[in-house]
Design a protein around this motif. Structure first.
Motif, PDB file in Angstrom:
ATOM      1  N   GLY A   1     -35.924   7.719  33.841  1.00  0.00           N
ATOM      2  CA  GLY A   1     -35.338   8.837  33.269  1.00  0.00           C
ATOM      3  C   GLY A   1     -35.944   9.770  32.289  1.00  0.00           C
ATOM      4  O   GLY A   1     -35.472  10.693  31.481  1.00  0.00           O
ATOM      5  N   TYR A   2     -37.211   9.635  32.250  1.00  0.00           N
ATOM      6  CA  TYR A   2     -37.931  10.512  31.174  1.00  0.00           C
ATOM      7  C   TYR A   2     -39.388  10.869  32.100  1.00  0.00           C
ATOM      8  O   TYR A   2     -39.613  10.271  32.865  1.00  0.00           O
ATOM      9  N   ALA A   3     -39.780  12.068  31.624  1.00  0.00           N
ATOM     10  CA  ALA A   3     -40.888  12.702  32.554  1.00  0.00           C
ATOM     11  C   ALA A   3     -41.687  13.744  31.528  1.00  0.00           C
ATOM     12  O   ALA A   3     -40.975  14.289  30.762  1.00  0.00           O
ATOM     13  N   VAL A   4     -42.777  13.761  31.642  1.00  0.00           N
ATOM     14  CA  VAL A   4     -43.755  14.766  30.867  1.00  0.00           C
ATOM     15  C   VAL A   4     -44.538  15.342  31.989  1.00  0.00           C
ATOM     16  O   VAL A   4     -44.965  14.908  32.971  1.00  0.00           O
ATOM     17  N   ALA A   5     -44.418  16.855  31.901  1.00  0.00           N
ATOM     18  CA  ALA A   5     -45.181  17.804  32.670  1.00  0.00           C
ATOM     19  C   ALA A   5     -46.117  18.556  31.943  1.00  0.00           C
ATOM     20  O   ALA A   5     -45.335  19.062  31.085  1.00  0.00           O
ATOM     21  N   GLU A   6     -47.314  19.059  32.612  1.00  0.00           N
ATOM     22  CA  GLU A   6     -48.271  20.135  31.816  1.00  0.00           C
ATOM     23  C   GLU A   6     -48.521  21.070  32.733  1.00  0.00           C
ATOM     24  O   GLU A   6     -48.767  20.851  33.780  1.00  0.00           O
ATOM     25  N   LEU A   7     -48.758  22.159  32.064  1.00  0.00           N
ATOM     26  CA  LEU A   7     -49.362  23.276  32.819  1.00  0.00           C
ATOM     27  C   LEU A   7     -50.289  24.092  31.773  1.00  0.00           C
ATOM     28  O   LEU A   7     -50.245  24.607  30.800  1.00  0.00           O
ATOM     29  N   PRO A   8     -51.378  24.323  32.530  1.00  0.00           N
ATOM     30  CA  PRO A   8     -52.399  25.035  31.592  1.00  0.00           C
ATOM     31  C   PRO A   8     -52.370  26.727  31.863  1.00  0.00           C
ATOM     32  O   PRO A   8     -52.015  27.031  32.850  1.00  0.00           O
TER      33      PRO A   8
ATOM     34  N   HIS B   1     -50.505  24.959  43.301  1.00  0.00           N
ATOM     35  CA  HIS B   1     -50.976  26.165  43.125  1.00  0.00           C
ATOM     36  C   HIS B   1     -50.704  26.754  41.693  1.00  0.00           C
ATOM     37  O   HIS B   1     -51.536  27.190  40.897  1.00  0.00           O
ATOM     38  N   MET B   2     -49.776  26.210  41.009  1.00  0.00           N
ATOM     39  CA  MET B   2     -49.294  26.517  39.725  1.00  0.00           C
ATOM     40  C   MET B   2     -50.200  26.067  38.562  1.00  0.00           C
ATOM     41  O   MET B   2     -50.506  26.355  37.594  1.00  0.00           O
ATOM     42  N   GLY B   3     -50.819  24.749  39.234  1.00  0.00           N
ATOM     43  CA  GLY B   3     -51.783  23.818  38.215  1.00  0.00           C
ATOM     44  C   GLY B   3     -51.009  23.077  37.162  1.00  0.00           C
ATOM     45  O   GLY B   3     -51.599  22.407  36.153  1.00  0.00           O
ATOM     46  N   MET B   4     -49.605  22.685  37.728  1.00  0.00           N
ATOM     47  CA  MET B   4     -48.707  21.847  36.990  1.00  0.00           C
ATOM     48  C   MET B   4     -49.374  20.301  37.173  1.00  0.00           C
ATOM     49  O   MET B   4     -49.747  20.013  38.268  1.00  0.00           O
ATOM     50  N   GLU B   5     -49.074  19.447  36.330  1.00  0.00           N
ATOM     51  CA  GLU B   5     -49.335  18.078  36.378  1.00  0.00           C
ATOM     52  C   GLU B   5     -48.334  17.188  36.047  1.00  0.00           C
ATOM     53  O   GLU B   5     -47.952  17.443  34.540  1.00  0.00           O
ATOM     54  N   VAL B   6     -47.579  16.382  36.572  1.00  0.00           N
ATOM     55  CA  VAL B   6     -46.592  15.355  36.034  1.00  0.00           C
ATOM     56  C   VAL B   6     -47.395  14.133  35.692  1.00  0.00           C
ATOM     57  O   VAL B   6     -48.117  13.514  36.424  1.00  0.00           O
ATOM     58  N   THR B   7     -47.603  14.050  34.343  1.00  0.00           N
ATOM     59  CA  THR B   7     -48.293  12.846  33.585  1.00  0.00           C
ATOM     60  C   THR B   7     -47.447  11.466  33.455  1.00  0.00           C
ATOM     61  O   THR B   7     -48.277  10.781  33.351  1.00  0.00           O
ATOM     62  N   GLU B   8     -46.237  11.619  33.408  1.00  0.00           N
ATOM     63  CA  GLU B   8     -45.530  10.410  33.163  1.00  0.00           C
ATOM     64  C   GLU B   8     -44.101  10.857  33.737  1.00  0.00           C
ATOM     65  O   GLU B   8     -43.381  11.927  33.702  1.00  0.00           O
ATOM     66  N   ALA B   9     -43.644   9.736  34.196  1.00  0.00           N
ATOM     67  CA  ALA B   9     -42.157   9.938  35.063  1.00  0.00           C
ATOM     68  C   ALA B   9     -41.779   8.285  35.247  1.00  0.00           C
ATOM     69  O   ALA B   9     -42.076   7.703  36.467  1.00  0.00           O
ATOM     70  N   ALA B  10     -40.715   8.022  34.476  1.00  0.00           N
ATOM     71  CA  ALA B  10     -40.225   6.622  34.357  1.00  0.00           C
ATOM     72  C   ALA B  10     -39.018   6.351  33.609  1.00  0.00           C
ATOM     73  O   ALA B  10     -38.748   7.052  32.534  1.00  0.00           O
TER      74      ALA B  10
ATOM     75  N   ASP C   1     -51.599  26.739  26.708  1.00  0.00           N
ATOM     76  CA  ASP C   1     -51.159  25.572  27.720  1.00  0.00           C
ATOM     77  C   ASP C   1     -49.709  24.938  27.275  1.00  0.00           C
ATOM     78  O   ASP C   1     -49.195  25.030  25.866  1.00  0.00           O
ATOM     79  N   LEU C   2     -49.118  24.597  28.099  1.00  0.00           N
ATOM     80  CA  LEU C   2     -47.584  24.075  27.958  1.00  0.00           C
ATOM     81  C   LEU C   2     -47.480  22.531  28.449  1.00  0.00           C
ATOM     82  O   LEU C   2     -48.029  22.173  29.261  1.00  0.00           O
ATOM     83  N   ARG C   3     -46.449  22.077  27.770  1.00  0.00           N
ATOM     84  CA  ARG C   3     -45.912  20.539  27.776  1.00  0.00           C
ATOM     85  C   ARG C   3     -44.476  20.316  27.873  1.00  0.00           C
ATOM     86  O   ARG C   3     -43.856  21.078  26.948  1.00  0.00           O
ATOM     87  N   ALA C   4     -43.990  19.864  28.927  1.00  0.00           N
ATOM     88  CA  ALA C   4     -42.417  19.885  29.004  1.00  0.00           C
ATOM     89  C   ALA C   4     -42.083  18.256  28.953  1.00  0.00           C
ATOM     90  O   ALA C   4     -42.832  17.443  29.673  1.00  0.00           O
ATOM     91  N   GLU C   5     -41.316  18.080  28.064  1.00  0.00           N
ATOM     92  CA  GLU C   5     -40.626  16.658  28.125  1.00  0.00           C
ATOM     93  C   GLU C   5     -39.097  16.712  28.652  1.00  0.00           C
ATOM     94  O   GLU C   5     -38.446  17.378  28.107  1.00  0.00           O
ATOM     95  N   ALA C   6     -38.714  15.761  29.490  1.00  0.00           N
ATOM     96  CA  ALA C   6     -37.616  15.839  30.094  1.00  0.00           C
ATOM     97  C   ALA C   6     -36.970  14.494  30.074  1.00  0.00           C
ATOM     98  O   ALA C   6     -37.577  13.425  30.089  1.00  0.00           O
ATOM     99  N   GLU C   7     -35.711  14.466  29.829  1.00  0.00           N
ATOM    100  CA  GLU C   7     -34.789  13.196  29.577  1.00  0.00           C
ATOM    101  C   GLU C   7     -33.485  13.191  30.480  1.00  0.00           C
ATOM    102  O   GLU C   7     -32.730  14.272  30.189  1.00  0.00           O
TER     103      GLU C   7
END
Length: 146
Positions: A26-33, A15-24, A88-94
């Motif tokens: 203990g690290y992940a990237v998610a993007e949102l237009p 619904h939000m348009g979010m996409e997790v592009t990487e997750a492995a 557009d937003l990009r989140a990097e998590a660790e």
């Protein structure tokens, strides 16, 4: 099913348009237009704070789930908003701590222009609930569907 597939299959993320592009590992990237519907200001593109929060929570959750391969609900999330999010937003998590009962992850959110929009730190429940993880169910379990 990969962690990204699991999270990208969430109705809320869709619904939000979010996409997790990487997750492995203990690290992940998610993007949102950024879209008009996500704005907090009529007629302008300035993301509501909840949009940035949801992106941070999703990215951090993906990072933690990539280590545990089961649901890890959010216990707490702290946000520091540093600049308005207008593109557009990009989140990097660790994951910075992974324990038997809780894990902590740090998130950096930037816009596509490289502006540092926000930082977040989340705590996630990693233990309890028997085989299904902290919720006591596994993804896709019929008890989650009405």
């Amino acid at each position: 099913m990969t962690v990204a597939d699991l999270l990208n299959g969430m109705p809320f993320a869709d619904h939000m348009g979010m996409e997790v592009t990487e997750a492995a590992d203990g690290y992940a990237v998610a993007e949102l237009p950024m879209t008009e519907e996500l704005s907090s200001v009529p007629g302008r593109a300035i993301a509501h704070g909840g949009v940035t929060y949801a992106l941070a929570d999703t990215a951090a959750g993906a990072a933690v789930i990539s280590l545990h391969h089961k649901p890890t609900p959010t216990v707490d999330m702290r946000m520091d908003y540093l600049a308005p999010a207008t593109t557009d937003l990009r989140a990097e998590a660790e994951v910075v701590r992974d324990g038997a009962s809780v894990a902590s992850a740090e998130v950096r959110i930037e816009d596509v222009d490289g502006t540092h929009v926000a930082d977040a730190r989340g705590t996630f429940k990693t233990g309890g609930g028997a085989d299904g993880g902290a919720w006591g169910v596994t993804p896709g379990d019929d008890s989650l569907v009405e």
